[in-house]
Design an enzyme around this catalytic site. Structure first.
Site, short mmCIF file in Angstrom:
data_model
loop_
_atom_site.label_atom_id
_atom_site.label_comp_id
_atom_site.label_asym_id
_atom_site.label_seq_id
_atom_site.Cartn_x
_atom_site.Cartn_y
_atom_site.Cartn_z
CG ASP A 37 -1.72 -1.23 1.42
OD1 ASP A 37 -1.40 -2.26 0.81
OD2 ASP A 37 -2.68 -1.20 2.21
CD GLU A 59 0.90 -5.05 9.34
OE1 GLU A 59 0.76 -4.45 10.42
OE2 GLU A 59 0.30 -4.73 8.30
C1 GLC Z 1 -2.06 -4.05 4.89
C2 GLC Z 1 -1.07 -4.53 3.84
C3 GLC Z 1 -1.76 -5.51 2.91
C4 GLC Z 1 -2.41 -6.62 3.70
C5 GLC Z 1 -3.35 -6.06 4.76
C6 GLC Z 1 -3.90 -7.13 5.70
O1 GLC Z 1 -3.04 -3.28 4.32
O2 GLC Z 1 -0.50 -3.48 3.15
O3 GLC Z 1 -0.84 -6.05 2.02
O4 GLC Z 1 -3.11 -7.48 2.86
O5 GLC Z 1 -2.66 -5.13 5.55
O6 GLC Z 1 -2.85 -7.85 6.26
#
Ligand code: GLC
Length: 428
Positions: free
Chosen positions: A163, A391
């Site tokens: 993102d 994460e």
């Molecule tokens: C964030 C990340 C995306 C992922 C989401 C849920 O938005 O950028 O890649 O899928 O989190 O983990």
């Protein structure tokens, strides 16, 4: 507490919302597309039926035209913004977002199929999922590559899965911010502001969302008119890999793979436009300006995951990898550490991500760069051991960032068998 293996299992179980896995408590309470692919692969090592269920749940959100949304809002949750009412899809089948995400699904299905112990169930499930994935890939080409270049566009940074990547800074600057209704971010309740996107980006993310709503989700109009339109090298690499996996599934299931073969051939040609001869690296392409976006991000390595580069280009990418990691302690930073936009803490602007490490390690093994694949696996293991199932991680200090007890980090650890049960046995 148990050992690491037990902890990985616990993360998946705690994030299980009954048929789908939330990426992380609070921060991400719904079902995300590419998370589901990785999470399903992890589940396979605990509970085969549950693994397949993950994908069936995701497809509950598939649109009649074939699109698979990046978020499926199974049940309304208060902890996330923007939710279903902001996207404006409440009452349209299963509420969802209106953009997609990296299409790792065929790769996940092939993985489940090939590693299954319950072969009859696996075949039956793969047979049921196959036409849905085929419809999804068809949608990608019809709606996102109407001019048949072999590569599909994305119209929102969230669709890239990466993102906040600095590759999107320039194209995003063209997106206006006027008219976005006031909003309250909820991500900042769960992660520190310096780990998350800034307001100037968030306003533009939301402007695009409202723009798609104004166009009534007409995908052709969205493709034509979106001020943000890029050919993301990461997304296309994952799609190209998925097409090869879908082709393999078609053959195993006795389906006609001709159409998939065409996509594969066309993409091989399309990818030539993403290779930069000066930098010897793959970049995304800005479709509004027609120029390559020359910011070095980890997505530029992903064509290896799709088997795109020949030996020479693969060697160049391996050289890049060795040079990148000289600047950090842990592979692989999501942005080259000497890029002016590098930030080791902010998401997708520098930190290490386990899903990218996994895809790239698979790729390096396939290309015979075992030392680089092992470096990725060992670094990931050490990050998890020292800092937990986070994460993402700071590539210099290793500190964990963003969501805690993150599902795909746990799932991919199980896939890699980084954490064997033996580790948990008390020392003799
Ligand atoms: C964030 C990340 C995306 C992922 C989401 C849920 O938005 O950028 O890649 O899928 O989190 O983990």
């Amino acid at each position: 507490m148990g050992g690491l293996y037990e902890q990985a299992v616990q993360v998946l179980r705690n994030n299980d919302r009954g048929g789908f896995t939330a990426p992380a408590q609070g921060l991400y309470p719904y079902q995300w597309l590419w998370d589901s692919g990785f999470n399903a692969m992890g589940w396979l090592h605990l509970d085969e039926r549950r693994a397949w269920q993950e994908l069936f749940s995701l497809f509950e959100g598939q649109w009649p035209d074939g699109m698979v949304p990046h978020i499926v809002f199974h049940k309304k949750q208060e902890s996330y913004f923007p939710g279903p009412e902001v996207w404006g899809t409440v009452g349209r089948g299963c509420a969802s977002s209106v953009i997609t995400q990296p299409p790792i699904l065929a790769t996940a299905v092939r993985y489940l199929y090939e590693h299954a112990r319950d072969h009859a169930f696996a075949r039956e499930s793969a047979k049921a999922l196959y036409p849905r994935i085929l419809a999804y890939h068809r949608w990608l080409y019809q709606a996102r590559d109407p001019n048949r270049t072999g590569l599909v566009a994305v119209v929102h940074p969230w669709a890239t899965g990466m993102d906040n990547s600095p590759a999107w800074d320039e194209p995003l600057r063209r997106v206006p911010t006027e008219g976005v209704p006031p909003y309250e971010r909820k991500d900042l309740l769960y992660a520190k502001p310096e780990e998350r996107p800034r307001k100037e980006e968030y306003d533009r993310y939301l402007w695009l969302l409202y723009f798609f709503r104004r166009l009534n989700f007409d995908q052709r109009a969205i493709f034509r008119e979106s001020p943000f339109k890029v050919i993301d090298v990461g997304f296309n690499a994952i799609l190209h890999r998925a097409n090869q996996d879908l082709y393999a599934l078609a053959v195993m299931l006795g389906e006609e793979p001709h159409e998939i073969q065409e996509w594969i051939v066309e993409a091989q040609v399309g990818f030539q436009a993403l290779w930069d001869r000066e930098d010897n690296f793959y970049y995304s392409l800005d479709l509004i300006t027609g120029r390559r976006i020359r910011v070095k991000t980890s997505a530029g390595f992903l064509p290896l995951f799709a088997g795109i580069p020949g030996e020479g280009r693969a060697r160049r990418l391996a050289e890049h990898f060795r040079e990148w990691v000289r600047h950090v302690r842990y592979a692989l930073p999501s942005v080259h550490p000497l890029e002016p936009s590098f930030e080791g803490t902010r998401y997708w602007r520098g930190p290490v991500w386990v899903n990218v490490n996994w895809m790239l390690a698979e790729a390096f093994w396939d290309y015979g760069y075992d030392d680089l694949a092992e470096r990725l696996r060992n670094d990931t293991l050490e990050l998890i051991r020292r800092f937990g199932f986070r994460e993402y991680y700071h590539p210099k200090t290793g500190e964990g960032r963003g969501g805690k007890d993150f599902s795909w980090t746990a799932a991919l650890a199980l896939v890699w068998r980084l954490l064997t049960r033996d580790e948990d046995a008390p020392a003799a």
